[in-house]
Write a protein that holds these residues in place. Structure first.
Motif, PDB file in Angstrom:
ATOM      1  N   SER A 237       0.877  -1.156   0.046  1.00  0.00           N
ATOM      2  CA  SER A 237      -0.045   0.144   0.089  1.00  0.00           C
ATOM      3  C   SER A 237       0.839   1.371   0.017  1.00  0.00           C
ATOM      4  O   SER A 237       1.698   1.312   0.895  1.00  0.00           O
ATOM      5  CB  SER A 237      -0.941  -0.122   1.260  1.00  0.00           C
ATOM      6  N   VAL A 238       0.506   2.271  -1.035  1.00  0.00           N
ATOM      7  CA  VAL A 238       1.588   3.272  -0.952  1.00  0.00           C
ATOM      8  C   VAL A 238       0.589   4.504  -0.688  1.00  0.00           C
ATOM      9  O   VAL A 238      -0.575   4.714  -1.704  1.00  0.00           O
ATOM     10  CB  VAL A 238       1.975   3.482  -2.326  1.00  0.00           C
ATOM     11  N   PHE A 239       0.823   5.368   0.135  1.00  0.00           N
ATOM     12  CA  PHE A 239       0.053   6.541   0.471  1.00  0.00           C
ATOM     13  C   PHE A 239       0.609   7.939  -0.050  1.00  0.00           C
ATOM     14  O   PHE A 239       1.758   8.040   0.583  1.00  0.00           O
ATOM     15  CB  PHE A 239      -0.269   6.884   1.741  1.00  0.00           C
ATOM     16  N   LEU A 240       0.112   8.612  -1.210  1.00  0.00           N
ATOM     17  CA  LEU A 240       0.645   9.822  -1.720  1.00  0.00           C
ATOM     18  C   LEU A 240       0.206  11.049  -1.017  1.00  0.00           C
ATOM     19  O   LEU A 240      -0.967  11.297  -0.853  1.00  0.00           O
ATOM     20  CB  LEU A 240       0.272   9.804  -2.978  1.00  0.00           C
ATOM     21  N   CYS A 241       1.226  11.486  -0.014  1.00  0.00           N
ATOM     22  CA  CYS A 241       1.125  12.716   0.560  1.00  0.00           C
ATOM     23  C   CYS A 241       1.499  13.845   0.513  1.00  0.00           C
ATOM     24  O   CYS A 241       2.063  14.757   1.135  1.00  0.00           O
ATOM     25  CB  CYS A 241       1.380  12.431   2.333  1.00  0.00           C
ATOM     26  N   LEU A 242       1.448  14.063  -0.915  1.00  0.00           N
ATOM     27  CA  LEU A 242       2.329  15.425  -1.449  1.00  0.00           C
ATOM     28  C   LEU A 242       1.184  16.525  -1.299  1.00  0.00           C
ATOM     29  O   LEU A 242       0.179  16.649  -0.771  1.00  0.00           O
ATOM     30  CB  LEU A 242       2.347  15.220  -3.038  1.00  0.00           C
ATOM     31  N   ASP A 243       2.084  17.814  -1.473  1.00  0.00           N
ATOM     32  CA  ASP A 243       1.129  19.043  -1.147  1.00  0.00           C
ATOM     33  C   ASP A 243      -0.244  19.149  -1.708  1.00  0.00           C
ATOM     34  O   ASP A 243      -0.453  18.451  -2.989  1.00  0.00           O
ATOM     35  CB  ASP A 243       2.025  20.116  -1.725  1.00  0.00           C
TER      36      ASP A 243
END
Length: 624
Positions: A237-243
């Protein structure tokens, strides 16, 4: 050869199944994955691989380097067939290209900046300083964030000014394939643009944070993410937490497209522009720091494995053809050296089942149909005469006609023949002749499915399947390991019987119950074969299979039936009477089971008189 980020990314998107097929390698479909025949612990799925024997895996570049002994540029060229176009980005930077800035004697200025200006907790900051991943640079007092490779070697560093001048930049020679990160143990990875956002997120969600993995990209490039995933095959599982701005949202879509199938990709949008802004905003609602959770990609739904709950399974008991030697619904092997009586024994077993020529201690059974499948002897000149000699009812003995197509243990005709002809015993003589030309008896992975299928046929049809097997020629090994083929064959059967010849008396054959998974092993017994009187049982015998193979003689003993009858006569001498309960207790003390004593009483029915004693118990005495 030096390769661009785009070329390396394309190499790591190569479908490994297609690549290996092009190399002439053999792959075997296993569920949704493939297994590589050359290395059967390696599984392939799309552009990912995993080597189970060493608990490691990754992407195509790593794969080619691991199994084709290629350098990094050689692996990329092999995968995309192109020469390099630029500086090699993912190979380790040399000492001339990259050096960490010199450390200051203390970290006072950066601690003040991170805790006061960035609102990070001091304990969290000091933990990362202790790891050496954050420190104060000596010349300008910038805060340095260090990115390491999987071996812990620094490959990247990013500097950020702590004063009025808001300087930020990567240290010369940094390899952006390795970002500021924490490598956890579970299957989740959280991805950020900047190191301070990564630390802010940990502070906002501190519970069990060390179990998870965190990565700062140092911008929005995918290289660090691709390399990190290749090093951590346990991540799913990859969580993309970019701006939460246009650039961050577009980057998330681009990154999600580059992440291969098989991952869950989820976008977490902060309620402010970034995670540190939330931390620094005293008015921010700390319970609603994530404004939106978007599932961008999910793995293809895995097919559910059919499951049974033991609570719903009906408990059954084992039925016996000949207790405890041959169970119905299971596999039994009878093994021994050629010419030592296995086939004659099988003939007599056939007679017992078709014409009530009962074995010792065998309960009376209604005659039934038998399949006797042989590959070594002629049916007309050998098998039929022996069956006649044994006293079998030939109208109940059958054979599957395999003149057009050779029969194997995996053949569906076995189950059909059993069902269509109400067969309760199948004898296959010898098992080696029916294993199948494409099955190697010495390879456990090829033998197991064959015997598993045969066992299921026995269970479904409630038929006893008896396999006659020859021993190999190895000497000095245990008898269990002398059967031809993999030891898994012996593991698959519920009962294993050994038949051997007494060396000094070749007319005496000994039957030894070597393995019994469903009941205590039966006693060792001897029978005569080859003299003027023909086949006949002669009683119990004291010898092991290994001793018999070593040429030792052993000795005849009383059978349990004989001992049981002797015990009854001794206890009932002088007109005595004894309850059945007391009789069974005394027999048990001598190692004779209650079942055997019932057989003894049945055989002595003309000698015994049944009564009810003063305690209202069933009792017996000898007839006058």
């Amino acid at each position: 050869m030096q390769y661009t980020e785009e070329q390396i990314a394309r190499a790591n998107h190569t479908d490994l199944v297609s690549f290996l097929n092009a190399q002439g390698e053999q792959l075997v479909k296993s569920g949704r994955e493939y297994r590589w025949k050359k290395h059967d612990s390696v599984t392939i799925s799309g552009n990912r691989w995993y080597r189970h024997s060493q608990s490691k895996g990754g992407y195509p570049v790593d794969f080619v380097m691991e199994f084709y002994y290629a350098t990094f540029p050689e692996a990329v060229k092999m995968l995309i067939g192109e020469e390099g176009e630029g500086r090699q980005k993912s190979c380790p930077a040399s000492s001339q290209d990259f050096r960490l800035p010199e450390k200051n004697e203390d970290n006072e200025m950066i601690v003040k900046y991170l805790t006061e200006s960035r609102e990070l907790e001091k304990n969290l900051v000091m933990e990362w300083i202790a790891r050496g991943d954050i420190y104060e640079e000596k010349k300008h007092h910038n805060v340095v964030f260090v990115g390491r490779d999987a071996d812990g070697i620094p490959r990247y560093a990013h500097c950020r000014g702590v004063g009025e001048i808001k300087y930020r930049g990567d240290v010369a020679g940094s390899d952006k394939s390795y970002g500021f990160s924490h490598r956890g143990t579970d299957n989740q990875l959280f991805v950020f643009e900047a190191a301070i956002d990564l630390l802010s997120f940990i502070q906002l969600f501190p519970k069990d944070w060390k179990k998870r993995s965190y990565l700062s990209l140092g911008g929005v490039s995918s290289m660090a993410l691709m390399v990190f995933l290749s090093e951590r095959p346990q991540i799913t599982s990859v969580f993309l937490c970019l701006d939460n701005d246009q650039a961050g949202n577009e980057a998330c879509e681009k990154l999600a497209g580059e992440i291969s199938e098989g991952y869950s990709v989820i976008r977490l949008k902060p309620s402010r522009k970034d995670w540190n802004e939330i931390l620094c905003d005293k008015n921010a609602n700390r319970k609603k720091v994530i404004t939106e959770t978007i599932t961008i990609k999910v793995p293809e739904a895995e097919e559910l494995v059919p499951m049974l709950c033991y609570e719903d399974i009906e408990q059954t008991s084992v039925d016996w053809l000949w207790f405890p030697y041959i169970p119905f619904g299971k596999l039994t092997i009878i093994q021994g050296n050629p010419g030592e009586g296995k086939t004659y024994f099988a003939m007599m077993l056939t007679a017992a089942c078709t014409n009530r020529k009962l074995f010792p201690n065998m309960e009376d059974i209604e005659p039934f149909n038998v399949i006797y499948q042989t590959a070594e002897d002629g049916m007309g000149d050998t098998i039929k005469p022996r069956l006649v000699e044994a006293g079998a009812d030939l109208s109940r003995v059958m054979v599957i006609d395999d003149t057009e197509e050779a029969l194997t243990l995996s053949d569906d005709r076995i189950e059909k023949a059993v069902r269509q002809n109400q067969v309760r015993l199948v004898i296959i003589d010898p098992v080696q002749a029916f294993i199948g030309a494409d099955v190697d008896m010495n390879r456990a992975n090829e033998v197991r499915p064959v015997f598993r299928k045969l066992g299921m046929i026995a269970e479904k049809t409630e038929c006893a399947i008896v396999l006659i097997g020859h021993l190999n020629k190895s000497s000095g090994t245990q008898s269990t390991y002398r059967g031809l083929g993999s030891i898994d064959i012996m593991a698959a059967v519920r009962s294993l019987i050994f038949i051997g010849k007494v060396r000094k008396d070749p007319t005496t054959r000994v039957l030894i119950h070597e393995k019994s998974s469903l009941a205590p092993p039966g006693e060792t017994m001897a029978f005569k074969l080859g003299d003027e009187e023909g086949f006949r049982w002669v009683g119990a015998y004291e010898i092991s299979a290994d001793e018999l193979l070593d040429g030792k003689e052993g000795k005849a003993t009383e059978t349990k039936l004989e001992r049981g009858a002797k015990l009854i006569r001794e206890l009932l001498a002088d007109k005595k009477e004894i309850s059945i309960r007391e009789l069974d207790e005394k027999a048990k003390e001598q190692g004779i089971s209650g079942r055997t004593m019932r057989d003894v009483r049945s055989r002595m029915k003309n000698e015994l008189e049944y009564r009810v004693n003063e305690k209202q118990e069933n009792s017996i005495r000898l007839k006058e």
